[in-house]
Design an enzyme around this catalytic site. Sequence first.
Site, PDB file in Angstrom:
ATOM      1  N   GLU A 134      26.815 -26.187   2.185  1.00  0.00           N
ATOM      2  CA  GLU A 134      25.658 -26.666   2.926  1.00  0.00           C
ATOM      3  C   GLU A 134      24.427 -25.869   2.550  1.00  0.00           C
ATOM      4  O   GLU A 134      24.525 -24.687   2.221  1.00  0.00           O
ATOM      5  CB  GLU A 134      25.906 -26.521   4.435  1.00  0.00           C
ATOM      6  CG  GLU A 134      26.891 -27.548   4.943  1.00  0.00           C
ATOM      7  CD  GLU A 134      27.213 -27.389   6.412  1.00  0.00           C
ATOM      8  OE1 GLU A 134      27.580 -28.395   7.027  1.00  0.00           O
ATOM      9  OE2 GLU A 134      27.127 -26.282   6.948  1.00  0.00           O
ATOM     10  N   SER A 156      21.853  -7.876   6.786  1.00  0.00           N
ATOM     11  CA  SER A 156      22.373  -8.282   8.081  1.00  0.00           C
ATOM     12  C   SER A 156      22.964  -7.029   8.740  1.00  0.00           C
ATOM     13  O   SER A 156      24.035  -6.575   8.370  1.00  0.00           O
ATOM     14  CB  SER A 156      23.453  -9.352   7.829  1.00  0.00           C
ATOM     15  OG  SER A 156      23.964  -9.817   9.020  1.00  0.00           O
ATOM     16  N   LEU A 157      22.236  -6.450   9.684  1.00  0.00           N
ATOM     17  CA  LEU A 157      22.593  -5.125  10.209  1.00  0.00           C
ATOM     18  C   LEU A 157      23.417  -5.234  11.498  1.00  0.00           C
ATOM     19  O   LEU A 157      24.557  -4.761  11.556  1.00  0.00           O
ATOM     20  CB  LEU A 157      21.304  -4.318  10.430  1.00  0.00           C
ATOM     21  CG  LEU A 157      21.480  -2.865  10.839  1.00  0.00           C
ATOM     22  CD1 LEU A 157      22.261  -2.072   9.808  1.00  0.00           C
ATOM     23  CD2 LEU A 157      20.108  -2.216  11.092  1.00  0.00           C
ATOM     24  N   ASN A 158      22.821  -5.748  12.529  1.00  0.00           N
ATOM     25  CA  ASN A 158      23.524  -6.143  13.768  1.00  0.00           C
ATOM     26  C   ASN A 158      24.103  -5.030  14.625  1.00  0.00           C
ATOM     27  O   ASN A 158      24.691  -5.308  15.679  1.00  0.00           O
ATOM     28  CB  ASN A 158      24.638  -7.160  13.450  1.00  0.00           C
ATOM     29  CG  ASN A 158      24.116  -8.292  12.595  1.00  0.00           C
ATOM     30  OD1 ASN A 158      23.072  -8.850  12.890  1.00  0.00           O
ATOM     31  ND2 ASN A 158      24.796  -8.598  11.513  1.00  0.00           N
ATOM     32  N   CYS A 208      21.382 -19.754  11.734  1.00  0.00           N
ATOM     33  CA  CYS A 208      22.088 -18.613  11.135  1.00  0.00           C
ATOM     34  C   CYS A 208      23.509 -18.519  11.668  1.00  0.00           C
ATOM     35  O   CYS A 208      23.726 -18.561  12.868  1.00  0.00           O
ATOM     36  CB  CYS A 208      21.385 -17.307  11.489  1.00  0.00           C
ATOM     37  SG  CYS A 208      19.811 -17.121  10.695  1.00  0.00           S
ATOM     38  N   CYS A 220      17.335 -22.647   2.445  1.00  0.00           N
ATOM     39  CA  CYS A 220      18.370 -21.624   2.637  1.00  0.00           C
ATOM     40  C   CYS A 220      19.603 -22.101   1.873  1.00  0.00           C
ATOM     41  O   CYS A 220      20.168 -23.146   2.192  1.00  0.00           O
ATOM     42  CB  CYS A 220      18.633 -21.509   4.140  1.00  0.00           C
ATOM     43  SG  CYS A 220      19.988 -20.439   4.545  1.00  0.00           S
ATOM     44  N   ASN A 249      23.331 -17.471  18.344  1.00  0.00           N
ATOM     45  CA  ASN A 249      23.578 -18.909  18.497  1.00  0.00           C
ATOM     46  C   ASN A 249      25.054 -19.053  18.861  1.00  0.00           C
ATOM     47  O   ASN A 249      25.897 -18.952  17.971  1.00  0.00           O
ATOM     48  CB  ASN A 249      23.328 -19.644  17.177  1.00  0.00           C
ATOM     49  CG  ASN A 249      21.922 -19.423  16.680  1.00  0.00           C
ATOM     50  OD1 ASN A 249      20.964 -19.668  17.394  1.00  0.00           O
ATOM     51  ND2 ASN A 249      21.803 -18.922  15.458  1.00  0.00           N
ATOM     52  N   CYS A 299      30.015 -15.203  13.142  1.00  0.00           N
ATOM     53  CA  CYS A 299      29.594 -16.232  12.184  1.00  0.00           C
ATOM     54  C   CYS A 299      30.666 -17.299  11.988  1.00  0.00           C
ATOM     55  O   CYS A 299      31.825 -16.997  11.710  1.00  0.00           O
ATOM     56  CB  CYS A 299      29.278 -15.570  10.840  1.00  0.00           C
ATOM     57  SG  CYS A 299      28.945 -16.744   9.523  1.00  0.00           S
ATOM     58  N   CYS A 351      33.279 -18.004   3.067  1.00  0.00           N
ATOM     59  CA  CYS A 351      32.919 -16.591   2.961  1.00  0.00           C
ATOM     60  C   CYS A 351      34.112 -15.732   3.361  1.00  0.00           C
ATOM     61  O   CYS A 351      34.841 -16.062   4.286  1.00  0.00           O
ATOM     62  CB  CYS A 351      31.725 -16.286   3.870  1.00  0.00           C
ATOM     63  SG  CYS A 351      31.131 -14.598   3.673  1.00  0.00           S
ATOM     64  N   GLY A 392      28.327 -17.803   2.447  1.00  0.00           N
ATOM     65  CA  GLY A 392      28.763 -16.814   1.459  1.00  0.00           C
ATOM     66  C   GLY A 392      27.951 -15.534   1.456  1.00  0.00           C
ATOM     67  O   GLY A 392      26.875 -15.450   2.042  1.00  0.00           O
ATOM     68  N   GLU A 393      28.528 -14.535   0.813  1.00  0.00           N
ATOM     69  CA  GLU A 393      27.867 -13.242   0.629  1.00  0.00           C
ATOM     70  C   GLU A 393      27.389 -13.204  -0.833  1.00  0.00           C
ATOM     71  O   GLU A 393      28.203 -13.078  -1.768  1.00  0.00           O
ATOM     72  CB  GLU A 393      28.863 -12.111   0.934  1.00  0.00           C
ATOM     73  CG  GLU A 393      28.501 -10.755   0.398  1.00  0.00           C
ATOM     74  CD  GLU A 393      27.117 -10.247   0.805  1.00  0.00           C
ATOM     75  OE1 GLU A 393      26.863 -10.117   2.001  1.00  0.00           O
ATOM     76  OE2 GLU A 393      26.295  -9.994  -0.098  1.00  0.00           O
ATOM     77  N   CYS A 403      32.343 -11.825   9.318  1.00  0.00           N
ATOM     78  CA  CYS A 403      31.540 -11.326  10.444  1.00  0.00           C
ATOM     79  C   CYS A 403      31.948 -12.102  11.705  1.00  0.00           C
ATOM     80  O   CYS A 403      32.077 -13.332  11.663  1.00  0.00           O
ATOM     81  CB  CYS A 403      30.057 -11.513  10.159  1.00  0.00           C
ATOM     82  SG  CYS A 403      29.543 -10.698   8.638  1.00  0.00           S
TER      83      CYS A 403
END
Length: 362
Positions: free
Chosen positions: A93, A235-237, A354, A106, A311, A120, A113, A182-183, A117
């Site tokens: 996508e 992407s820290l989080n 996201c 994007c 989300n 996700c 992936c 994906g990363e 995470c």
Amino acid sequence: MNPKLNLKSLSKEDIFLFIEKIGLPRYRAEQLLSWMYKRHASEIDAITEFSKDLRSNLNGIAFISNLKLVERLQSSDGTEKLLFSLEDGNTIECVLIPDEDRFTLCISSQAGCAIGCQFCLTGKSGLARSLKSYEIVDQIIAVNKIIKAETTDNKHIPTLVKGGKGGLPDKKITNIVFMGMGEPLMNFDNVVEALWRIIQFIGISKRKITVSTAGIVPKMLLLPLKAPDINLAVSLNAADNETRNRLMPINKRYAIESLISACKKYPLQSGRRITFEYVMIDGINDSPDDAHRLTKLLKGVHCKINLIPLNPHSESDFKRPPEKRVLEFQKILLNKNIRALIRESRGQDILAACGQLRAGNR
Ligand code: SF4
């Protein structure tokens, strides 16, 4: 699989070699590149600058690959999610985000992936495979082709075309973010090759391209050597290893200290900053203590932070924090002169925000 040569699988050097090998002058290679990447030729017969005989000869030995559009969903906020199928049937996508003065796409770098995470949806299905460089770039070509066709008909994205402030002079994608499925840094070579094709063949400036990573430290150090001046998002989080280990298992391999050290080494053009994405999750990483830890962690890093209230999705118990807590968190960062924006992900109603991409696997 098509036994003929896929012209999009060739690098710039290989295109020139191929053209030379079949006895054509060099300018034919330039024409071929322009038709494939800028004029969206989806088959050799579309290259009208080539004679009928030349097209027929080329058709005997080669072809131009394309992504197949499977589904399009448009959000109430104008964001559009496009589902494409690859030659082997895997699906990916990408998300088109229109603004008044730009089209951001994007894009995905992998089908699925492997990073896992916890917040996700993409990570829930695991990795099917990494994309080839041309499959990464084909997302841009395919969407540019759609935009061109529909803006010509005055159909696409009404606010832009009909009433948007200024609109877009030439209707095409202006910004690229590698934040789809994906990363990117786990598919390093193909992503680097794709970056060069986006810059050289499609003509999008490096300043308008952002690669986002969950923190693959060795590749973060390598990226500026292989593709200089690309914007980096991380992407820290979380601001401590315990919380980050829980949210992002990759942190057990590359702990937060090594991640921040790599960020400090990332060469930045003047006026540029590293972007940290911080998905805020109720009761997990959204307390004032978390915010204070974050200010300490990011001391000395030239950066900005995007605070993204989660989300939520049905496959996770994580919840979105109350607005008041998000604002408090932001205030603590701002008081320490850290640039912090609260970002609402767009396209939530069509699962295009996201962490919500899943390529139709629902
Ligand atoms: S957030 Fe990115 S790296 Fe993490 S699982 Fe999702 S797609 Fe993979």
